[in-house]
Scaffold this motif. Sequence first.
Motif, PDB file in Angstrom:
ATOM      1  N   ALA A 209      -7.570   6.711  -5.295  1.00 30.69           N
ATOM      2  CA  ALA A 209      -8.525   5.753  -5.446  1.00 30.69           C
ATOM      3  C   ALA A 209      -9.789   6.363  -6.095  1.00 30.69           C
TER       4      ALA A 209
ATOM      5  N   LYS B 252     -14.003   2.982  -2.698  1.00 27.59           N
ATOM      6  CA  LYS B 252     -13.768   2.881  -1.268  1.00 27.59           C
ATOM      7  C   LYS B 252     -14.570   1.635  -0.825  1.00 27.59           C
TER       8      LYS B 252
ATOM      9  N   ASP C 163     -10.727  11.387   1.979  1.00 26.58           N
ATOM     10  CA  ASP C 163      -9.429  11.572   1.179  1.00 26.58           C
ATOM     11  C   ASP C 163      -9.691  10.396   0.131  1.00 26.58           C
ATOM     12  N   TRP C 164      -9.490  10.719  -1.291  1.00 25.33           N
ATOM     13  CA  TRP C 164      -9.740   9.787  -2.218  1.00 25.33           C
ATOM     14  C   TRP C 164      -8.204   9.738  -3.132  1.00 25.33           C
ATOM     15  N   THR C 165      -7.123  10.312  -2.399  1.00 28.90           N
ATOM     16  CA  THR C 165      -5.952  10.131  -3.274  1.00 28.90           C
ATOM     17  C   THR C 165      -5.677   8.682  -3.615  1.00 28.90           C
TER      18      THR C 165
ATOM     19  N   TRP D  20     -10.773   9.459   6.493  1.00 33.51           N
ATOM     20  CA  TRP D  20     -10.835   8.467   5.329  1.00 33.51           C
ATOM     21  C   TRP D  20     -11.745   8.851   4.277  1.00 33.51           C
TER      22      TRP D  20
ATOM     23  N   SER E 275       0.764  -0.880  -0.030  1.00 37.58           N
ATOM     24  CA  SER E 275       0.171   0.008  -0.058  1.00 37.58           C
ATOM     25  C   SER E 275       0.893   1.300   0.027  1.00 37.58           C
ATOM     26  N   LYS E 276       0.509   1.918  -1.051  1.00 36.48           N
ATOM     27  CA  LYS E 276       1.319   3.314  -1.083  1.00 36.48           C
ATOM     28  C   LYS E 276       2.756   3.125  -1.080  1.00 36.48           C
TER      29      LYS E 276
ATOM     30  N   ASP F  27      -5.904   2.156   6.875  1.00 38.60           N
ATOM     31  CA  ASP F  27      -6.219   2.152   5.605  1.00 38.60           C
ATOM     32  C   ASP F  27      -5.343   1.529   4.738  1.00 38.60           C
TER      33      ASP F  27
ATOM     34  N   GLU G 252      -6.452   1.028  -6.978  1.00 37.72           N
ATOM     35  CA  GLU G 252      -7.323   2.321  -7.249  1.00 37.72           C
ATOM     36  C   GLU G 252      -8.577   1.837  -6.162  1.00 37.72           C
TER      37      GLU G 252
ATOM     38  N   SER H 221      -9.750   2.239  -2.157  1.00 36.36           N
ATOM     39  CA  SER H 221      -9.139   2.497  -0.762  1.00 36.36           C
ATOM     40  C   SER H 221      -9.918   1.768   0.173  1.00 36.36           C
TER      41      SER H 221
ATOM     42  N   LEU I 277      -4.493   1.085   0.326  1.00 38.14           N
ATOM     43  CA  LEU I 277      -4.723   1.422  -1.168  1.00 38.14           C
ATOM     44  C   LEU I 277      -4.078   0.406  -2.098  1.00 38.14           C
TER      45      LEU I 277
END
Length: 797
Positions: free
Chosen positions: A531, A534, A527-529, A524, A240-241, A478, A483, A485, A480
């Motif tokens: 993604a 959800k 925050d859609w960075t 959370w 993730s990330k 969380d 795409e 989240s 990611l």
Amino acid sequence: MKKLVFIFTIVFVFGSLKMTYGQEVSSSWSKAKDRVWVGSNYWANPMESWQVANGRLECISGGLRDKENSTGPNVQLLTWQATEKSSFVTKVSTGKLTADVKGWTGFLFGIKGGIDDYRHACNWGVGIEAGLSAEGKLFIEEESLETGSFDKEVTLELSIIPVDEDNHKVTLRILNTDKSISKVIASESISGNIGITAHVGANKRTPTYYFKNWTLSGKNLSGGDHQNWGPILWTQYTLSKEIMKLTALLAPLGDNYAKEASLEIKKGNSWVKISNAAIDPFARTATFRIEKWDDTEDIPYRVAYKFEEEIVYYEGTIRKDPKGDQPLKVAGFTGNKDYIFPNIPIVENLEGINPDMLFFSGDQIYEDVGGFGVMRNNFSMEQSTLNYLRKYYLFGWAFGDLMRDRPTVILPDDHDVFVGNVWGHNGRALPKGERFEYGGYLMSVQWVNMVERTQTAHMPDPVDPEPIDQGIGVYFTDMLYGEVSFAIIEDRKFKWGVKSPEALETPEKAELLGKRQLDFLEQWAADWTGANLKCVLSATVFAQAHTTQGANKVYMKESDANAWPMQGRNNALKKIRKGFAFMYAGDNHLPTLVQHGVDDWRDAGFSFTVPSIAAGFPRAWLPKTAGKNRAQGAPEYTGDNFDLHGNKVTMWAAANPVVWTPKAGNLDITDKKSSGFGLVEFDSKNQIYTIECWKLLGDLDDPKNGQFEGWPKTISIYDNYAKKPYGWLPEINMVDFPNPVIQVENEKTGEIIYTIRVLKKNFAPMVFEKGSYTVRVIDSENGKEKVMKRQEVKILN
């Protein structure tokens, strides 16, 4: 370390290779350092009753035998199994660890269970007994021979040879004496696992017998060294990330063995070490955390560990982050009873589906898994740990090959921490004499943290890592991936006990997720960075998605699920729908697809509770009144209704069981108890979810009959906030903001109403009451933002 010696002749049979004779294996405990683990080609029942010490294998306790047909503490050979055509000789030297020990020592053979698999037989198998009693009686089943006293070490030899097409002769003798006994038995009876046992009956916690120099040589045995397991048992990882975390589960060895493991990745044709990790002394885990991971390609890895004098490896692949290349396929599981261990139909179907990610929502073990009882706080930390680890190892033995090369999220639930229901009440200790309804943890802090380390250490870092009461850790976070989240929450840990003094005095204040997790969900959802979709991953569903339970089909209100407390449930759903999030969970023992309601039916998101891997305690959704507004032709139990706590729920599908009573090893009955697995395809390009619910024996080539009634179902992201709008704000043209995030804020209250990624060219934000709103159009990837204030409703509903 044990030395495996294979002497065999290979012949060609119709173009294939066949092993025809000369399979041999021998122990070398005499050369091993003291340790708990018996070795890679053995399975010990129960693990905490055995140790390698003093140059031999010792049974240090009779254990807490509790499983039907259990034959006492035993060690079974993994490498080779007998067939109806086999002939073999097995020998072992054995003696008493305690002069006045009772029972008997010797062999088990023909060990088999309801499923034709050596791993299933290790835990559910029943075999033929042949041995020497403490009083000196040599026996094979009911045939026996008095040999005099048994007061010193002896070597027992068991030989099994065919006498005709249908029968074998079994002979047990004490070597270097004239004492022997023979019996002719049906050839079909000898097939199965081969083991040694120290049988003293239940609840005998003193040392019993020891074993040395166990050997087996035979002909027409099945198996091979690919069936060995350990000392690296399996791995679990997440990505993730650009942060990769991986936990290796190792066998329990001890102070005499290496204290760390290494992680290597393959670059070209070479392996390169990138990290070392200490092995936790209780959890027996080594966790690696690697930042700036290249998530654009599949990367082979291996965990290395020095065992005895050689380096052993466990290999896998860290898959690239798919990032919307195709719909992200996430397989979901719950309720891992061991009736059908090692879950072959599910594993084979998953190999066919090839999911991108695995989600185990809880009850990876139950207290009775593997038999031989459960060791809680009246035992030492080490005994309770080994008792748990053996049960958890069955989970890894079944699913390890799937976990080695795809991200896996694992959530511990109540049975994982040896409690029938857990309402953690912020981590406090359950007072002595109180039932779980009071709220709190039964087991010690150190033990609970050990369990969570085995199941969650590989997951992304906690977003708020502060421990709770007693120092119990947290893991809500969380993730990611593809795409999508994911919010990973702990819906057991903070929940008040339903009969706690606090809940009885102020029920309206009873907590479910707790403030820390509600704050996390608020952040959370906004925050859609990276993604486009959800999803909330939780242990159980935000409703009582069953009405009836138990073999007697009792109609019962209960507070185990997140239906209670209602206010806490509603607060959670309000936070979750702000991100238009789908909900994925387990624990219900009943597959369901529910659309939740807070103020009205269908005004919140969809949740999917997956089938149990092997359903034990049965449940069903059979409301006393037919559901309203159900689809044409749909069963009466679907549609708008209330759960037994009064929560509004719309049931779209419920896979009520056909059979209510389990039977170990019976796949058909387990299938009819609504066992199986779930699969959700997250189509981030089109912002849709396709929910599939597969039967245990479902045929992938026949999805109509292979899935439960009501599935598959496809929903849109917008179905997860289906509250009826008051109206719509002015339409936004996103020419300058391709695929932006739209956030709507109520200017009077300052509350963010919702945040969503929009993949449309034009979008009119919906609102739910009259007022003035601020709308933000955000391109977080490029650092652009457009703020439009004082937006008023333009179109009324």
